[in-house]
Design an enzyme around this catalytic site. Structure first.
Site, mmCIF file in Angstrom:
data_model
loop_
_atom_site.group_PDB
_atom_site.id
_atom_site.type_symbol
_atom_site.label_atom_id
_atom_site.label_comp_id
_atom_site.label_asym_id
_atom_site.label_seq_id
_atom_site.Cartn_x
_atom_site.Cartn_y
_atom_site.Cartn_z
ATOM 1 N N TYR A 1 -0.273 30.141 28.909
ATOM 2 C CA TYR A 1 -0.433 31.286 29.804
ATOM 3 C C TYR A 1 -1.931 31.534 30.015
ATOM 4 O O TYR A 1 -2.609 32.085 29.142
ATOM 5 C CB TYR A 1 0.207 32.545 29.219
ATOM 6 N N GLY B 1 15.244 37.023 38.924
ATOM 7 C CA GLY B 1 15.195 35.909 39.859
ATOM 8 C C GLY B 1 13.768 35.471 40.108
ATOM 9 O O GLY B 1 12.821 35.963 39.486
#
Length: 308
Positions: free
Chosen positions: A71, A230
């Site tokens: 990350y 999503g």
């Protein structure tokens, strides 16, 4: 960084009410609403702002933070090291199986071999400033892609990986083992080692792993969905755009995202959320999801979406 947890305590080590209530992550009691650090890379030009988000998360009763060395090429881990104090009692979960790859088509690449898993744990320990990472997830390759491709040389047998993860746990470098992007067979093979959680892509509108979720519940393995609302990737429709979600959000006076996250909390008691953000207001809205009450009618409407 993590003192012993009080079983099912409704408050964190700082005295804040646990966001979303108390859940279990292996041997730890944690807030059911956690924080995913992936989005912090958006604040590379505002380090103070990124640290403020992490501090605010703790203030809001979050004591479960999900991260990875890939990350922001270690940036998220560095921020966690700077912002999170031992007395905060935060359970930091990281993951291995991929490493930063800033020059490639995606910002990370798979790194599946046991020696790579070990090297990545060592890198995480250094960047987080920890002697032990409370939980490390083994991220397996996925056929869905998510911007990554797996080359033949990165196809590694799960048993070889689990042996290395177990060795790292025995050495005290990691506290518990989790799995990410796996199937039911993978979970069954890993269960004898003791698995704390499974992280898979899952949402109200993407429930292909429903049976796997039930298997996790049966074995007291925490379910930690990523892409819980999503994404732009194929097969992961955006929850906050579905008409039924929009209708319920209007009726309750909350956001569609809060409805989608609240459904996850109501759907399975072992679910832990790690929604991420680089915005303070968005963080506070995510935490407020714990106060969104979906009644039986709302749940029936949302559950029925699966059959559409």
């Amino acid at each position: 960084m993590t003192p012993p947890a009080s079983p099912s305590s409704p408050v964190t080590a700082t005295g804040a009410s646990r966001a979303g209530g108390a859940g279990r992550l292996g041997d730890h009691t944690v807030s059911r609403i956690g924080y995913g650090a992936m989005q912090l890379h958006r604040l590379t030009e505002d380090r103070a702002g990124a640290v403020a988000i992490l501090r605010r998360a703790v203030e809001l009763g979050i004591d479960h933070i999900d991260t990875a060395q890939f990350y922001g090429d270690g940036y998220a881990n560095e921020l966690i090291r700077e912002a999170i104090r031992p007395e905060d009692g935060v359970v930091v979960a990281s993951k291995v199986g991929a490493t930063p790859h800033s020059d490639g088509p995606a910002p990370m690449r798979y790194a599946q071999h046991p020696a790579e898993l070990r090297a990545d744990v060592e890198t995480n320990l250094k960047s987080l400033g920890l002697e032990q990472i409370p939980l490390v997830n083994l991220r397996r390759p996925t056929t869905q892609g998510f911007g990554l491709s797996v080359t033949p040389d990165q196809v590694v047998d799960l048993d070889d990986q689990l042996a290395e993860m177990s060795a790292l746990r025995d050495e005290g470098k990691i506290g518990a083992i989790g799995l990410s992007t796996v199937g039911a067979d993978d979970l069954n093979r890993a269960l004898p080692l003791g698995i704390a959680c499974v992280q898979n892509a899952y949402s109200l509108l993407a429930r292909e792993d429903e049976e796997l979720l039930r298997a996790c519940a049966a074995h007291a393995v925490a379910w930690v969905p990523y892409f819980p609302l999503g994404s732009a990737f194929p097969g992961l429709p955006k929850v906050n755009e579905h008409p039924a979600v929009l209708d319920i959000a209007r009726a309750l006076g909350v956001t569609p995202a809060q409805v989608g996250l609240a459904w996850l909390l109501h759907h399975d008691a072992g679910t832990l959320l790690i929604a991420g953000t680089a915005d303070l207001a968005h963080l506070e809205a995510n935490v407020a999801t714990g106060d969104v009450a979906l009644d039986s009618g709302h749940m029936a409407t949302l559950d029925a979406i699966r059959t559409e």
